[in-house]
Enzyme design. Structure first.
Site, PDB file in Angstrom:
ATOM      1  N   ASN A  24      35.020  45.730  -3.799  1.00 51.77           N
ATOM      2  CA  ASN A  24      36.462  45.958  -3.806  1.00 51.77           C
ATOM      3  C   ASN A  24      37.191  44.729  -4.329  1.00 51.77           C
ATOM      4  O   ASN A  24      36.843  43.606  -3.981  1.00 51.77           O
ATOM      5  CB  ASN A  24      36.960  46.244  -2.396  1.00 51.77           C
ATOM      6  CG  ASN A  24      36.091  47.248  -1.671  1.00 51.77           C
ATOM      7  OD1 ASN A  24      36.044  48.411  -2.055  1.00 51.77           O
ATOM      8  ND2 ASN A  24      35.391  46.802  -0.641  1.00 51.77           N
ATOM      9  N   THR A  25      38.229  44.964  -5.118  1.00 50.08           N
ATOM     10  CA  THR A  25      39.050  43.868  -5.625  1.00 50.08           C
ATOM     11  C   THR A  25      40.316  44.437  -6.254  1.00 50.08           C
ATOM     12  O   THR A  25      40.261  45.440  -6.961  1.00 50.08           O
ATOM     13  CB  THR A  25      38.300  43.050  -6.696  1.00 50.08           C
ATOM     14  OG1 THR A  25      37.279  42.280  -6.066  1.00 50.08           O
ATOM     15  CG2 THR A  25      39.217  42.093  -7.432  1.00 50.08           C
TER      16      THR A  25
END
Length: 330
Positions: A250-251
């Protein structure tokens, strides 16, 4: 069109870049457009449909001073310089950092292969993990990074599933409940000040609108209802269970660009203020499973009083608009 991605079929031999059979797509329309007017700034996208995966390149040919604000436990950035001529956001996780080298390659070609110190460009790369919803190892390479720069335009930017966000997902308390994320943007012109926010949302958290409603992520496929991650984690805390570990990969990558002159200290605080504000739109944000990074850039063209505070407050609202545009189109 469904916002929830189907689980990809699993094969014993996923293919990579050597097995692509479709050409890159430059300047895809996504789900809509956001117009902007910020002299000296342009944005372009390029994608490998065989992924799908892609890049989003922000170009500032005359250069811009930069502050970088990195949060979370899984940051993927190359460079992170205090001055830039371009940023390259890419899918492909750490492999996608190769795309920034293609931006360098194209900039070198454009200068006639000049290598004197004053001609050297400055480019940073930042990546999101986008392999979860697809069954292949295709990643943005140097050729795609160069394509992204070639696709730059200075009047509008595509939003939705496009560029670096073409396979972005959000609401990953459990991947079975995740939904598509997206690339978002917002622009404002207030007096002489201009502000542009660009974001690639591939967050563990859900997307929340200004009424507090969850508009994307953590969708129960049976009931069709979205649930706040706080409810899930409260139940797990009460049960003292180790189940439902956070999904990795995730980012959220963000660039905030302005023409307003700031000192280095003001620019750094501006970056912190805007990045911190985005927790209202993405909940939770900056977790140990995220690699959130924000670049704040200024072209130093105009002067206004108290720029960090005033611009930061306005840009915080634009950042929320940008996140929402990524999952709603325009």
């Amino acid at each position: 069109m469904s916002t929830q991605y189907p689980a990809p079929p699993r094969t014993t031999s996923p293919f990579g870049n050597d097995h692509r059979n479709r050409p890159a797509v430059l300047g895809a329309a996504g789900d809509g457009w956001v117009e902007f007017d910020l002299p000296g700034v342009g944005i372009g996208t390029a994608e490998y449909p065989d992924g799908p995966t892609g890049v989003t390149v922000l170009s500032v040919p005359r250069g811009a001073r930069t502050a970088v604000d990195k949060r979370g436990g899984a940051v993927g950035v190359s460079g992170g310089f205090p001055y830039h001529h371009a940023l390259c956001f890419a899918g492909g996780s750490s492999f996608g950092l190769a795309a920034a080298s293609g931006v360098y390659d194209e900039l070198l070609r454009r200068t006639g292969y000049a290598t004197d110190f004053g001609s050297l460009p400055v480019v940073s790369g930042a990546v999101v993990y986008d392999f979860t919803p697809r069954d292949n190892a295709v990643y943005p390479d140097a050729a795609l990074g160069a394509d992204g720069l070639r696709a730059v335009r200075a009047d509008r930017v595509a939003v939705g599933r496009v560029g670096a966000a073409v396979s972005a997902t959000v609401g990953k308390v459990d991947n079975a409940r995740a939904e598509w994320g997206g690339q978002g943007a917002a622009f404002a012109r207030i007096g002489v000040a201009r502000l542009l926010v660009l974001t690639v949302v591939n967050a563990m958290g859900v997307i929340v609108d200004r009424d507090g409603g969850i508009v994307r992520g953590n969708l129960d496929p049976v009931t069709g209802r979205r649930r706040h991650p706080a409810d899930d984690y409260a139940e797990l805390l009460a049960a003292s269970t180790a189940d439902l570990a956070p999904a990795g990969g995730n980012t959220t990558l963000t660039a905030v660009v302005t023409n307003v002159r700031m000192t280095d200290t003001e620019l750094a605080q501006f970056a912190t203020q805007v990045h911190s504000s985005m927790h209202r739109a993405i909940q939770p944000f900056h977790t140990i499973a995220d690699g959130d990074t924000l670049f704040a850039l200024t072209t130093d063209e105009v002067t206004v009083p108290a720029p960090s505070l005033r611009l930061g407050t306005v840009a915080a609202e634009l950042a929320w608009d940008a996140v929402l545009s990524g999952v709603r189109g325009t």
